[in-house]
Design a protein around this motif. Structure first.
Motif, PDB file in Angstrom:
ATOM      1  N   LEU A  34      23.624 -29.127  -6.484  1.00  0.00           N
ATOM      2  CA  LEU A  34      23.645 -27.777  -7.034  1.00  0.00           C
ATOM      3  C   LEU A  34      22.233 -27.203  -7.170  1.00  0.00           C
ATOM      4  O   LEU A  34      22.010 -26.006  -6.909  1.00  0.00           O
ATOM      5  CB  LEU A  34      24.338 -27.777  -8.398  1.00  0.00           C
ATOM      6  CG  LEU A  34      25.851 -27.970  -8.396  1.00  0.00           C
ATOM      7  CD1 LEU A  34      26.386 -27.969  -9.816  1.00  0.00           C
ATOM      8  CD2 LEU A  34      26.538 -26.878  -7.579  1.00  0.00           C
ATOM      9  N   SER A  38      20.829 -23.922  -5.391  1.00  0.00           N
ATOM     10  CA  SER A  38      20.349 -22.821  -6.228  1.00  0.00           C
ATOM     11  C   SER A  38      18.940 -22.399  -5.840  1.00  0.00           C
ATOM     12  O   SER A  38      18.610 -21.209  -5.841  1.00  0.00           O
ATOM     13  CB  SER A  38      20.387 -23.232  -7.707  1.00  0.00           C
ATOM     14  OG  SER A  38      21.705 -23.549  -8.118  1.00  0.00           O
ATOM     15  N   LEU A 201      22.497 -17.021 -22.112  1.00  0.00           N
ATOM     16  CA  LEU A 201      22.635 -18.309 -21.441  1.00  0.00           C
ATOM     17  C   LEU A 201      21.449 -19.221 -21.739  1.00  0.00           C
ATOM     18  O   LEU A 201      21.627 -20.426 -22.005  1.00  0.00           O
ATOM     19  CB  LEU A 201      22.768 -18.103 -19.932  1.00  0.00           C
ATOM     20  CG  LEU A 201      22.916 -19.371 -19.087  1.00  0.00           C
ATOM     21  CD1 LEU A 201      24.159 -20.156 -19.498  1.00  0.00           C
ATOM     22  CD2 LEU A 201      22.966 -19.027 -17.603  1.00  0.00           C
ATOM     23  N   ALA A 247      23.196 -26.799 -16.110  1.00  0.00           N
ATOM     24  CA  ALA A 247      23.356 -25.464 -16.696  1.00  0.00           C
ATOM     25  C   ALA A 247      22.331 -24.486 -16.149  1.00  0.00           C
ATOM     26  O   ALA A 247      22.617 -23.283 -16.020  1.00  0.00           O
ATOM     27  CB  ALA A 247      23.250 -25.557 -18.221  1.00  0.00           C
ATOM     28  N   ASP A 248      21.132 -24.983 -15.810  1.00  0.00           N
ATOM     29  CA  ASP A 248      20.109 -24.098 -15.255  1.00  0.00           C
ATOM     30  C   ASP A 248      20.550 -23.465 -13.942  1.00  0.00           C
ATOM     31  O   ASP A 248      20.140 -22.353 -13.605  1.00  0.00           O
ATOM     32  CB  ASP A 248      18.809 -24.873 -15.029  1.00  0.00           C
ATOM     33  CG  ASP A 248      18.172 -25.321 -16.328  1.00  0.00           C
ATOM     34  OD1 ASP A 248      18.484 -24.719 -17.374  1.00  0.00           O
ATOM     35  OD2 ASP A 248      17.370 -26.278 -16.301  1.00  0.00           O
ATOM     36  N   ALA A 249      21.395 -24.169 -13.188  1.00  0.00           N
ATOM     37  CA  ALA A 249      21.862 -23.636 -11.911  1.00  0.00           C
ATOM     38  C   ALA A 249      22.689 -22.369 -12.092  1.00  0.00           C
ATOM     39  O   ALA A 249      22.769 -21.536 -11.181  1.00  0.00           O
ATOM     40  CB  ALA A 249      22.679 -24.693 -11.161  1.00  0.00           C
ATOM     41  N   PHE A 250      23.283 -22.176 -13.275  1.00  0.00           N
ATOM     42  CA  PHE A 250      24.098 -20.992 -13.517  1.00  0.00           C
ATOM     43  C   PHE A 250      23.244 -19.742 -13.728  1.00  0.00           C
ATOM     44  O   PHE A 250      23.790 -18.630 -13.761  1.00  0.00           O
ATOM     45  CB  PHE A 250      25.004 -21.216 -14.734  1.00  0.00           C
ATOM     46  CG  PHE A 250      26.160 -22.129 -14.458  1.00  0.00           C
ATOM     47  CD1 PHE A 250      27.314 -21.655 -13.866  1.00  0.00           C
ATOM     48  CD2 PHE A 250      26.089 -23.469 -14.789  1.00  0.00           C
ATOM     49  CE1 PHE A 250      28.376 -22.498 -13.613  1.00  0.00           C
ATOM     50  CE2 PHE A 250      27.144 -24.322 -14.538  1.00  0.00           C
ATOM     51  CZ  PHE A 250      28.294 -23.843 -13.939  1.00  0.00           C
ATOM     52  N   TYR A 252      21.266 -18.482 -11.654  1.00  0.00           N
ATOM     53  CA  TYR A 252      21.348 -17.697 -10.425  1.00  0.00           C
ATOM     54  C   TYR A 252      22.602 -16.821 -10.426  1.00  0.00           C
ATOM     55  O   TYR A 252      22.576 -15.680  -9.945  1.00  0.00           O
ATOM     56  CB  TYR A 252      21.359 -18.622  -9.211  1.00  0.00           C
ATOM     57  CG  TYR A 252      21.736 -17.916  -7.922  1.00  0.00           C
ATOM     58  CD1 TYR A 252      20.858 -17.031  -7.317  1.00  0.00           C
ATOM     59  CD2 TYR A 252      22.984 -18.120  -7.336  1.00  0.00           C
ATOM     60  CE1 TYR A 252      21.205 -16.363  -6.155  1.00  0.00           C
ATOM     61  CE2 TYR A 252      23.334 -17.472  -6.173  1.00  0.00           C
ATOM     62  CZ  TYR A 252      22.438 -16.585  -5.592  1.00  0.00           C
ATOM     63  OH  TYR A 252      22.799 -15.930  -4.445  1.00  0.00           O
ATOM     64  N   VAL A 253      23.695 -17.350 -10.966  1.00  0.00           N
ATOM     65  CA  VAL A 253      24.939 -16.586 -11.018  1.00  0.00           C
ATOM     66  C   VAL A 253      24.744 -15.312 -11.836  1.00  0.00           C
ATOM     67  O   VAL A 253      25.213 -14.226 -11.467  1.00  0.00           O
ATOM     68  CB  VAL A 253      26.069 -17.450 -11.604  1.00  0.00           C
ATOM     69  CG1 VAL A 253      27.361 -16.650 -11.727  1.00  0.00           C
ATOM     70  CG2 VAL A 253      26.290 -18.687 -10.744  1.00  0.00           C
ATOM     71  N   PHE A 254      24.010 -15.428 -12.957  1.00  0.00           N
ATOM     72  CA  PHE A 254      23.790 -14.266 -13.812  1.00  0.00           C
ATOM     73  C   PHE A 254      22.753 -13.319 -13.233  1.00  0.00           C
ATOM     74  O   PHE A 254      22.640 -12.178 -13.681  1.00  0.00           O
ATOM     75  CB  PHE A 254      23.343 -14.727 -15.203  1.00  0.00           C
ATOM     76  CG  PHE A 254      24.471 -15.194 -16.073  1.00  0.00           C
ATOM     77  CD1 PHE A 254      25.026 -14.357 -17.016  1.00  0.00           C
ATOM     78  CD2 PHE A 254      24.978 -16.472 -15.939  1.00  0.00           C
ATOM     79  CE1 PHE A 254      26.074 -14.789 -17.814  1.00  0.00           C
ATOM     80  CE2 PHE A 254      26.013 -16.911 -16.732  1.00  0.00           C
ATOM     81  CZ  PHE A 254      26.570 -16.073 -17.669  1.00  0.00           C
ATOM     82  N   THR A 259      27.981  -9.834 -10.919  1.00  0.00           N
ATOM     83  CA  THR A 259      28.619 -11.038 -11.424  1.00  0.00           C
ATOM     84  C   THR A 259      29.162 -10.826 -12.825  1.00  0.00           C
ATOM     85  O   THR A 259      30.305 -11.168 -13.125  1.00  0.00           O
ATOM     86  CB  THR A 259      27.620 -12.210 -11.422  1.00  0.00           C
ATOM     87  OG1 THR A 259      27.140 -12.408 -10.090  1.00  0.00           O
ATOM     88  CG2 THR A 259      28.283 -13.483 -11.921  1.00  0.00           C
TER      89      THR A 259
END
Length: 282
Positions: A34, A38, A201, A247-250, A252-254, A259
């Motif tokens: 992940l 990312s 986050l 959790a840091d990979a999320f 990018y989603v934000f 999104t």
């Protein structure tokens, strides 16, 4: 230590940071994949002049270093090299917290001080700040540890833990200041939601995944090692610590446009469907 099945563990040495070996293998395997994905995805945003992406990439690089240290911890048998890997792991954790502060600061400045952000917060400024984090974070921890050890070994965890607790009021201040400045900001609504989402986050990652391990580090490091062996709470806290790179990979989603809107719309649709089902028919 019987819980890890390491035949070379000397008596009295406990390695709660890595938890069960199987859990470490699973987290490391998933996290490496992940994190690499990312980094590639965030790099595309850097080329579009997204300053915050630089901090996220550096955060993900520090996560990669943590995974490498975890791999060595469960496979290596040389205790001198293990000690070096442990120092690198702790240093990379402080670097991660440092870049989380940079991400929160950048989002706060964009909303609360847009003029300063537009003219002063350049790519060059971000690069200099990244270099400072990479250098000062591990140097500060190692210096505090050496200084406190020379004075009194029992206060070393307290001093280091207090240093690692300093970002908490900063995260709360950045989030509160950003929310207060939202009404006067001319940033588009979708950008505002993404900024607040990133700040929330970051605060959740720190409080849920970092904070338990920091508190236990301050309170348990000076207790008898037999107490640590029988207490499973430190294992759970350090497993949370290993989950922080996931959790840091999320982040990018934000950072992607749309999104947050898609997430909110899906939640609203689910709420509307639930209300339709539960509402009485006339």
């Amino acid at each position: 230590m019987h819980g890890f099945g390491k035949p070379f563990d000397p008596p009295g040495v406990v390695r709660p940071m890595y938890g069960p070996i199987v859990v470490t293998y699973i987290i490391t395997a998933i996290g490496l994949l992940l994190t690499l994905m990312s980094i590639c995805a965030v790099y595309s945003l850097v080329r579009k002049d997204h300053v915050v992406s630089i901090y996220v990439i550096n955060l993900l690089i520090s996560d990669l270093i943590q995974y490498c240290c975890l791999i060595f911890a469960v496979t290596g048998s040389d205790w001198m090299l293990f000690g070096i890997a442990l120092c690198i792991y702790i240093s990379s954790l402080t670097v991660s917290i440092g870049f989380m502060v940079c991400i929160a600061l950048e989002r706060y400045l964009l909303i609360a001080h847009p003029l300063w952000y537009r003219f002063r917060h350049t790519i060059k400024f971000s690069v200099v700040l990244c270099v400072m984090v990479w250098v000062l974070s591990p140097v500060s921890v190692l210096s505090l540890s050496a200084l406190s050890t020379l004075q009194d070994v029992s206060i070393a965890p307290i001093i280091i833990g207090t240093f690692l607790l300093l970002p908490l009021p900063l995260f709360i201040f950045f989030l509160g200041g950003t929310i207060r400045a939202l009404s006067a900001s001319r940033v588009p609504s979708d950008e505002k939601r993404r900024i607040v989402g990133i700040l929330v986050l970051v605060l959740l990652i720190y409080t849920l995944l970092f904070l338990p391990a920091i508190i236990l580090f301050m309170t348990k490091m000076n207790t008898d090692h037999h107490t640590l062996k029988s207490d499973q709470l430190p294992y759970l806290a350090y497993v949370f610590l290993m989950l922080s790179p996931l959790a840091d990979a999320f982040l990018y989603v934000f950072m992607r446009k749309g999104t947050i809107d898609k997430f909110l719309s899906s939640v609203c649709c689910c709420g509307m469907d639930s209300n339709d089902i539960t509402s009485p028919t006339v």
